[in-house]
Design a protein around this motif. Structure first.
Motif, PDB file in Angstrom:
ATOM      1  N   ILE A  85       0.839  -1.200   0.000  1.00 44.83           N
ATOM      2  CA  ILE A  85       0.000   0.000   0.000  1.00 44.83           C
ATOM      3  C   ILE A  85       0.878   1.256   0.000  1.00 44.83           C
ATOM      4  O   ILE A  85       0.628   2.210  -0.755  1.00 44.83           O
ATOM      5  CB  ILE A  85      -0.938   0.009   1.228  1.00 44.83           C
ATOM      6  CG1 ILE A  85      -1.977  -1.115   1.108  1.00 44.83           C
ATOM      7  CG2 ILE A  85      -1.628   1.350   1.389  1.00 44.83           C
ATOM      8  CD1 ILE A  85      -2.790  -1.342   2.378  1.00 44.83           C
ATOM      9  N   SER A 138       1.415   3.994  -3.178  1.00 40.26           N
ATOM     10  CA  SER A 138       1.064   5.415  -2.997  1.00 40.26           C
ATOM     11  C   SER A 138       2.281   6.328  -3.131  1.00 40.26           C
ATOM     12  O   SER A 138       2.193   7.534  -2.867  1.00 40.26           O
ATOM     13  CB  SER A 138       0.407   5.623  -1.632  1.00 40.26           C
ATOM     14  OG  SER A 138       1.319   5.311  -0.595  1.00 40.26           O
ATOM     15  N   ALA A 170      -4.325   5.468   8.063  1.00 38.41           N
ATOM     16  CA  ALA A 170      -4.705   5.291   6.655  1.00 38.41           C
ATOM     17  C   ALA A 170      -4.594   3.826   6.243  1.00 38.41           C
ATOM     18  O   ALA A 170      -5.463   3.300   5.527  1.00 38.41           O
ATOM     19  CB  ALA A 170      -3.815   6.160   5.766  1.00 38.41           C
ATOM     20  N   ILE A 171      -3.541   3.168   6.687  1.00 36.75           N
ATOM     21  CA  ILE A 171      -3.353   1.748   6.355  1.00 36.75           C
ATOM     22  C   ILE A 171      -4.412   0.900   7.039  1.00 36.75           C
ATOM     23  O   ILE A 171      -4.944  -0.048   6.444  1.00 36.75           O
ATOM     24  CB  ILE A 171      -1.921   1.293   6.735  1.00 36.75           C
ATOM     25  CG1 ILE A 171      -0.918   1.924   5.774  1.00 36.75           C
ATOM     26  CG2 ILE A 171      -1.805  -0.233   6.701  1.00 36.75           C
ATOM     27  CD1 ILE A 171       0.526   1.605   6.092  1.00 36.75           C
ATOM     28  N   GLU A 195      -7.480   1.768   7.728  1.00 37.26           N
ATOM     29  CA  GLU A 195      -8.733   1.933   6.983  1.00 37.26           C
ATOM     30  C   GLU A 195      -8.748   1.067   5.727  1.00 37.26           C
ATOM     31  O   GLU A 195      -9.778   0.508   5.349  1.00 37.26           O
ATOM     32  CB  GLU A 195      -8.923   3.406   6.594  1.00 37.26           C
ATOM     33  CG  GLU A 195      -9.141   4.349   7.761  1.00 37.26           C
ATOM     34  CD  GLU A 195     -10.461   4.101   8.471  1.00 37.26           C
ATOM     35  OE1 GLU A 195     -11.381   3.550   7.843  1.00 37.26           O
ATOM     36  OE2 GLU A 195     -10.573   4.455   9.663  1.00 37.26           O
ATOM     37  N   GLU A 196      -7.585   0.952   5.085  1.00 39.11           N
ATOM     38  CA  GLU A 196      -7.511   0.231   3.818  1.00 39.11           C
ATOM     39  C   GLU A 196      -7.368  -1.275   4.003  1.00 39.11           C
ATOM     40  O   GLU A 196      -7.801  -2.064   3.175  1.00 39.11           O
ATOM     41  CB  GLU A 196      -6.339   0.772   2.981  1.00 39.11           C
ATOM     42  CG  GLU A 196      -6.383   0.301   1.544  1.00 39.11           C
ATOM     43  CD  GLU A 196      -5.498   1.125   0.633  1.00 39.11           C
ATOM     44  OE1 GLU A 196      -5.201   0.653  -0.469  1.00 39.11           O
ATOM     45  OE2 GLU A 196      -5.112   2.242   1.035  1.00 39.11           O
ATOM     46  N   ILE A 197      -6.782  -1.676   5.118  1.00 38.87           N
ATOM     47  CA  ILE A 197      -6.375  -3.075   5.260  1.00 38.87           C
ATOM     48  C   ILE A 197      -7.351  -3.938   6.039  1.00 38.87           C
ATOM     49  O   ILE A 197      -7.471  -5.139   5.790  1.00 38.87           O
ATOM     50  CB  ILE A 197      -4.966  -3.125   5.921  1.00 38.87           C
ATOM     51  CG1 ILE A 197      -4.104  -4.197   5.273  1.00 38.87           C
ATOM     52  CG2 ILE A 197      -5.026  -3.366   7.423  1.00 38.87           C
ATOM     53  CD1 ILE A 197      -2.655  -4.153   5.724  1.00 38.87           C
ATOM     54  N   ASP A 220     -10.000  -5.850   4.183  1.00 42.14           N
ATOM     55  CA  ASP A 220      -9.455  -6.888   3.316  1.00 42.14           C
ATOM     56  C   ASP A 220      -8.973  -8.098   4.118  1.00 42.14           C
ATOM     57  O   ASP A 220      -9.389  -9.232   3.873  1.00 42.14           O
ATOM     58  CB  ASP A 220      -8.296  -6.306   2.496  1.00 42.14           C
ATOM     59  CG  ASP A 220      -7.679  -7.351   1.578  1.00 42.14           C
ATOM     60  OD1 ASP A 220      -8.398  -8.281   1.159  1.00 42.14           O
ATOM     61  OD2 ASP A 220      -6.470  -7.233   1.277  1.00 42.14           O
TER      62      ASP A 220
END
Length: 522
Positions: free
Chosen positions: A53, A57, A79-80, A82-84, A87
């Motif tokens: 990630i 970016s 931020a990581i 929220e994205e991870i 998943d």
């Protein structure tokens, strides 16, 4: 990774596991070592995904080097997260990564204590808490509860416990799990290897969580016969989940379902799924008594595989005759033997075009009373029984009894007969265990798939033949394995006896001569 490298990894992990062996029983140190391997896997998965990630970016920073206490670092971690988390289903901060904890525990850093047990305990709790409010919450709940870092079995003092755990983490940290290779299930294979090793040393307890790999392979190949894709596979007594995962080696499986009564084994099953790369959204493992409190009553499945506890006790409460799993048979399995209750449960969950293969003790083939009623209903009224496969004795951990595999289909292609296979002699003796080799497995599966009749090995019995035997499915009634003994020549044997008698008389006379010389007369 080559086969030799895989074997080396398996041996490395087993050697590390044995660091704990002198302190506790096999099933206890199993929970610690498998739990720590799982923590390392989760950590490396986060590290690898977070780096991807960051690099995608435009960031050159390694996730492990992010200062999570700085404002910039906090923003990156948030931020990581929220994205991870959606998943992978969980999250770890850089400071919580396995390698950092392992290095801190084994190496004294100037001005910093290397006592890591409270920190390690908090991290394991944080992994579970990172899932709260997300769709993965149920799959991670109490996942590490069997890693009791306060147990006296780890050492008498806190320092002894800390030293032992730190040593295990340090050695695990030296191993590369090679998670960057998305095509390799090296760690999954190693995890299965360890589970099998623990099963072989766990005696009767082994049956609670593990089905020998060769039996799992037969079941899996049967339920995936001529199919390379399955929407769903289900195991109502899933243990460590190894049997479900074995099916996925034979066909692409979309979703895995299972139920397990033992809490520790249930945790192991969930770990095993995640560690084999099965997303939390693609498996649904529940912890409850399958017969008394079924958890998937609204579902049917493409394939069902199971190795239920043999002849387990259950309530056999008459109220269960109102349960749609059992009501159409008119009888419940006896309280002392739940074998047919498991079969009825699985039949209920089997899709109309599905296939089911279940391991059972031989008693289900011929026992009378309620079991005969159920057996007769399955054959005469429903015509669901597709095959009966007799296995060799002494191939399961914890029991030497011979077993069989029953195969059921609701829509059978060959619905005028039942295939009987006697594979009781298809094994190789190894130490204290009988083992099915690949050639034995191939013979069994291919005979089933082709419904081949082989002298003294397999026979297609018509439904009339089964009825004539009063629905007794004892395999020798259908597969004649009798070996005629070589004919004995009586005259030759008599002549041989006469010759031996003559020789005996000669020897007696010779012995008497020596006895007389010694002054001994008999």
């Amino acid at each position: 990774m080559s086969e030799e490298q895989k074997r080396q990894l398996q041996q490395q992990l087993w050697n590390i596991a044995n660091t704990l062996r002198g302190k506790m029983d096999a099933d206890e140190f199993r929970d610690y070592i498998l739990g720590f391997i799982f923590y390392k896997y989760l950590s490396e998965k986060i590290h690898f995904t977070a780096n991807k990630i960051l690099h995608d970016s435009g960031e050159e920073t390694d996730y492990n080097d992010v200062d999570e206490n700085s404002e910039e670092g906090k923003e990156i971690v948030e931020a990581i997260y929220e994205e991870i988390v959606e998943d992978l289903g969980y999250f770890l901060k850089p400071s919580e990564l396995f390698s950092n904890v392992a290095k801190k525990g084994y190496n004294r850093v100037e001005g910093e204590s290397n006592f890591i047990l409270p920190e390690l305990s908090k991290i394991l709790t944080n992994i579970e808490q990172s899932t709260l409010g997300t769709s993965s919450e149920d799959d991670f709940e109490h996942l590490f509860e069997d890693l009791d870092l306060t147990s006296s079995k780890l050492g008498k003092t806190e320092d002894e416990k800390n030293t032992l755990i730190s040593k295990v983490l340090y050695h695990l940290d030296e191993i590369d799990f090679n998670l960057s290779d998305s095509n390799a299930d090296v760690l999954g294979d190693a995890y299965e290897y360890l589970i099998a090793q623990f099963a072989s040393g766990a005696g009767k307890k082994a049956g609670e969580f593990y089905t020998p790999q060769q039996v799992s392979t037969i079941l899996s190949r049967i339920v995936t016969s001529r199919r390379n894709q399955l929407k769903s596979v289900y195991d109502p007594t899933c243990g460590s989940g190894s049997l479900l995962l074995r099916v996925a080696r034979e066909a692409k499986v979309s979703d895995f379902y299972g139920q397990e009564m033992n809490r520790t084994t249930y945790n192991l099953a969930r770990m095993n799924m995640i560690l084999h790369g099965v997303s939390y959204s693609n498996f649904d493992i529940k912890q409850e008594d399958t017969l008394e409190k079924p958890q998937h009553m609204d579902k049917t499945f493409d394939a069902i595989v199971a190795n239920p506890p043999f002849s387990a006790k259950w309530s056999s409460n008459e109220l269960l005759l109102l349960d749609e799993r059992f009501s159409q048979y008119g009888k419940l399995a006896p309280a002392s033997k739940a074998d047919f209750a498991f079969i009825q449960h699985m039949i209920y969950h089997l899709d109309e075009n599905g296939i089911m293969a279940v391991v059972m003790p031989h008693g289900v083939l011929f026992r009378g009373a309620a079991e005969l009623t159920i057996r007769k209903n399955l054959i005469k009224e429903k015509n669901y029984l597709d095959a009966v496969i007799g296995l060799p004795a002494n191939i399961f951990y914890g029991t030497s009894i011979p077993t069989c595999i029953l195969v059921f289909k609701k829509c059978r292609e060959q619905d005028e007969d039942i295939l009987f296979i006697d594979a009781s002699k298809e094994f190789e003796k190894q130490k204290n265990q009988n083992v099915l080799l690949n050639k034995h497995i191939d013979k069994i599966v291919e005979t089933y798939q082709n419904r081949t009749e082989i002298e003294k090995f397999s026979h297609k019995a018509s439904l009339e033949e089964v009825a004539e035997n009063d629905y007794n499915l004892n395999i020798p009634r259908y597969v004649d394995t009798f070996e005629e003994e070589e004919e004995i020549d009586i005259h030759a044997v008599m002549n041989e006896l006469k010759e031996l008698e003559a020789k005996r008389s000669e020897l007696d006379a010779e012995i008497n001569v020596y006895l007389k010389e010694l002054g001994l007369v008999f």
